[in-house]
Write a protein that holds these residues in place. Sequence first.
Motif, PDB file in Angstrom:
ATOM      1  N   LEU A 212       0.782  14.700   6.795  1.00 51.32           N
ATOM      2  CA  LEU A 212      -0.353  13.797   6.981  1.00 51.32           C
ATOM      3  C   LEU A 212      -1.591  14.175   6.187  1.00 51.32           C
ATOM      4  O   LEU A 212      -2.386  13.315   5.823  1.00 51.32           O
ATOM      5  N   VAL A 213      -1.778  15.458   5.911  1.00 51.40           N
ATOM      6  CA  VAL A 213      -2.993  15.896   5.224  1.00 51.40           C
ATOM      7  C   VAL A 213      -2.787  16.192   3.744  1.00 51.40           C
ATOM      8  O   VAL A 213      -3.717  16.619   3.068  1.00 51.40           O
ATOM      9  N   THR A 214      -1.587  15.953   3.238  1.00 50.94           N
ATOM     10  CA  THR A 214      -1.353  16.112   1.806  1.00 50.94           C
ATOM     11  C   THR A 214      -2.253  15.137   1.057  1.00 50.94           C
ATOM     12  O   THR A 214      -2.348  13.963   1.418  1.00 50.94           O
ATOM     13  N   LEU A 215      -2.936  15.640   0.043  1.00 57.54           N
ATOM     14  CA  LEU A 215      -3.840  14.798  -0.743  1.00 57.54           C
ATOM     15  C   LEU A 215      -3.083  14.163  -1.904  1.00 57.54           C
ATOM     16  O   LEU A 215      -2.346  14.839  -2.620  1.00 57.54           O
ATOM     17  N   ILE A 216      -3.290  12.872  -2.089  1.00 58.60           N
ATOM     18  CA  ILE A 216      -2.633  12.115  -3.149  1.00 58.60           C
ATOM     19  C   ILE A 216      -3.675  11.748  -4.192  1.00 58.60           C
ATOM     20  O   ILE A 216      -4.781  11.310  -3.858  1.00 58.60           O
ATOM     21  N   VAL A 217      -3.325  11.910  -5.474  1.00 59.00           N
ATOM     22  CA  VAL A 217      -4.230  11.588  -6.566  1.00 59.00           C
ATOM     23  C   VAL A 217      -3.474  10.760  -7.605  1.00 59.00           C
ATOM     24  O   VAL A 217      -2.374  11.129  -8.024  1.00 59.00           O
ATOM     25  N   SER A 218      -4.075   9.636  -8.010  1.00 63.21           N
ATOM     26  CA  SER A 218      -3.485   8.787  -9.052  1.00 63.21           C
ATOM     27  C   SER A 218      -3.510   9.521 -10.383  1.00 63.21           C
ATOM     28  O   SER A 218      -4.488  10.181 -10.719  1.00 63.21           O
ATOM     29  N   GLU A 219      -2.447   9.367 -11.143  1.00 69.13           N
ATOM     30  CA  GLU A 219      -2.380   9.959 -12.480  1.00 69.13           C
ATOM     31  C   GLU A 219      -2.451   8.895 -13.562  1.00 69.13           C
ATOM     32  O   GLU A 219      -2.456   9.221 -14.742  1.00 69.13           O
ATOM     33  N   CYS A 220      -2.456   7.611 -13.156  1.00 72.43           N
ATOM     34  CA  CYS A 220      -2.524   6.522 -14.120  1.00 72.43           C
ATOM     35  C   CYS A 220      -3.058   5.272 -13.431  1.00 72.43           C
ATOM     36  O   CYS A 220      -3.206   5.245 -12.213  1.00 72.43           O
ATOM     37  N   ASP A 221      -3.323   4.274 -14.223  1.00 75.40           N
ATOM     38  CA  ASP A 221      -3.732   2.978 -13.683  1.00 75.40           C
ATOM     39  C   ASP A 221      -2.476   2.162 -13.380  1.00 75.40           C
ATOM     40  O   ASP A 221      -1.410   2.408 -13.952  1.00 75.40           O
ATOM     41  N   PRO A 222      -2.598   1.159 -12.517  1.00 79.48           N
ATOM     42  CA  PRO A 222      -1.451   0.296 -12.241  1.00 79.48           C
ATOM     43  C   PRO A 222      -0.987  -0.424 -13.506  1.00 79.48           C
ATOM     44  O   PRO A 222      -1.782  -0.729 -14.395  1.00 79.48           O
ATOM     45  N   ALA A 223       0.309  -0.683 -13.560  1.00 76.66           N
ATOM     46  CA  ALA A 223       0.892  -1.391 -14.697  1.00 76.66           C
ATOM     47  C   ALA A 223       1.305  -2.793 -14.263  1.00 76.66           C
ATOM     48  O   ALA A 223       1.606  -3.016 -13.085  1.00 76.66           O
ATOM     49  N   PRO A 224       1.315  -3.725 -15.184  1.00 72.92           N
ATOM     50  CA  PRO A 224       1.743  -5.087 -14.842  1.00 72.92           C
ATOM     51  C   PRO A 224       3.162  -5.071 -14.260  1.00 72.92           C
ATOM     52  O   PRO A 224       4.024  -4.315 -14.706  1.00 72.92           O
ATOM     53  N   GLY A 225       3.356  -5.889 -13.248  1.00 74.01           N
ATOM     54  CA  GLY A 225       4.673  -6.009 -12.648  1.00 74.01           C
ATOM     55  C   GLY A 225       4.986  -5.022 -11.539  1.00 74.01           C
ATOM     56  O   GLY A 225       6.058  -5.070 -10.942  1.00 74.01           O
ATOM     57  N   MET A 226       4.045  -4.116 -11.265  1.00 73.71           N
ATOM     58  CA  MET A 226       4.267  -3.137 -10.199  1.00 73.71           C
ATOM     59  C   MET A 226       4.186  -3.816  -8.838  1.00 73.71           C
ATOM     60  O   MET A 226       3.489  -4.812  -8.676  1.00 73.71           O
ATOM     61  N   GLN A 227       4.870  -3.240  -7.866  1.00 74.08           N
ATOM     62  CA  GLN A 227       4.800  -3.694  -6.488  1.00 74.08           C
ATOM     63  C   GLN A 227       3.344  -3.618  -6.029  1.00 74.08           C
ATOM     64  O   GLN A 227       2.637  -2.648  -6.305  1.00 74.08           O
ATOM     65  N   SER A 228       2.891  -4.637  -5.283  1.00 69.91           N
ATOM     66  CA  SER A 228       1.474  -4.721  -4.915  1.00 69.91           C
ATOM     67  C   SER A 228       1.002  -3.507  -4.112  1.00 69.91           C
ATOM     68  O   SER A 228      -0.138  -3.058  -4.273  1.00 69.91           O
ATOM     69  N   GLU A 229       1.846  -2.954  -3.251  1.00 69.87           N
ATOM     70  CA  GLU A 229       1.465  -1.770  -2.472  1.00 69.87           C
ATOM     71  C   GLU A 229       1.274  -0.562  -3.383  1.00 69.87           C
ATOM     72  O   GLU A 229       0.365   0.242  -3.175  1.00 69.87           O
ATOM     73  N   HIS A 230       2.100  -0.430  -4.410  1.00 72.19           N
ATOM     74  CA  HIS A 230       1.938   0.661  -5.369  1.00 72.19           C
ATOM     75  C   HIS A 230       0.626   0.506  -6.128  1.00 72.19           C
ATOM     76  O   HIS A 230      -0.089   1.486  -6.363  1.00 72.19           O
ATOM     77  N   VAL A 231       0.299  -0.732  -6.486  1.00 70.12           N
ATOM     78  CA  VAL A 231      -0.964  -1.002  -7.182  1.00 70.12           C
ATOM     79  C   VAL A 231      -2.139  -0.588  -6.302  1.00 70.12           C
ATOM     80  O   VAL A 231      -3.075   0.073  -6.765  1.00 70.12           O
ATOM     81  N   ARG A 232      -2.098  -0.960  -5.033  1.00 66.87           N
ATOM     82  CA  ARG A 232      -3.190  -0.615  -4.109  1.00 66.87           C
ATOM     83  C   ARG A 232      -3.327   0.899  -3.966  1.00 66.87           C
ATOM     84  O   ARG A 232      -4.433   1.433  -3.943  1.00 66.87           O
ATOM     85  N   ILE A 233      -2.202   1.604  -3.856  1.00 71.44           N
ATOM     86  CA  ILE A 233      -2.241   3.065  -3.717  1.00 71.44           C
ATOM     87  C   ILE A 233      -2.869   3.687  -4.960  1.00 71.44           C
ATOM     88  O   ILE A 233      -3.752   4.546  -4.856  1.00 71.44           O
TER      89      ILE A 233
END
Length: 118
Positions: free
Chosen positions: A31-52
């Motif tokens: 629950l406390v693991t920190l998540i960090v984006s390494e890139c911007d969303p790409a076209p065609g990605m699942q909407s939940e992945h884009v939001r994350i």
Amino acid sequence: MKRLGPDDDPDRLYTVTGGRSRAADDLTLDLVTLIVSECDPAPGMQSEHVRILSMCHHPMAVVEVSAELRMPVSVVRILLSDLLDSGRVTARHPRPVTAAHLPDTDLLKEVLDALHRL
């Protein structure tokens, strides 16, 4: 008993996870693991992945991602696992607390005594 909201529709959650009920490596994301984006969303990605990816430009705990998406942690772990596997996010695990990192008990007693005197 918790009522299902529009984002908790069991059919939708089944679709979002591709029918999976747990992440491949479910143990690495607590629950406390920190998540960090390494890139911007790409076209065609699942909407939940884009939001994350959009949410996690700054470190965000798994439980916070779950709350923001209004989805169960188990579903969010599956989504995060997908993003981890593709290298789109990284996970930062909290450091374990050891006795060496704990404050001296005598110091804590002194602080407590000082607080009582206030």
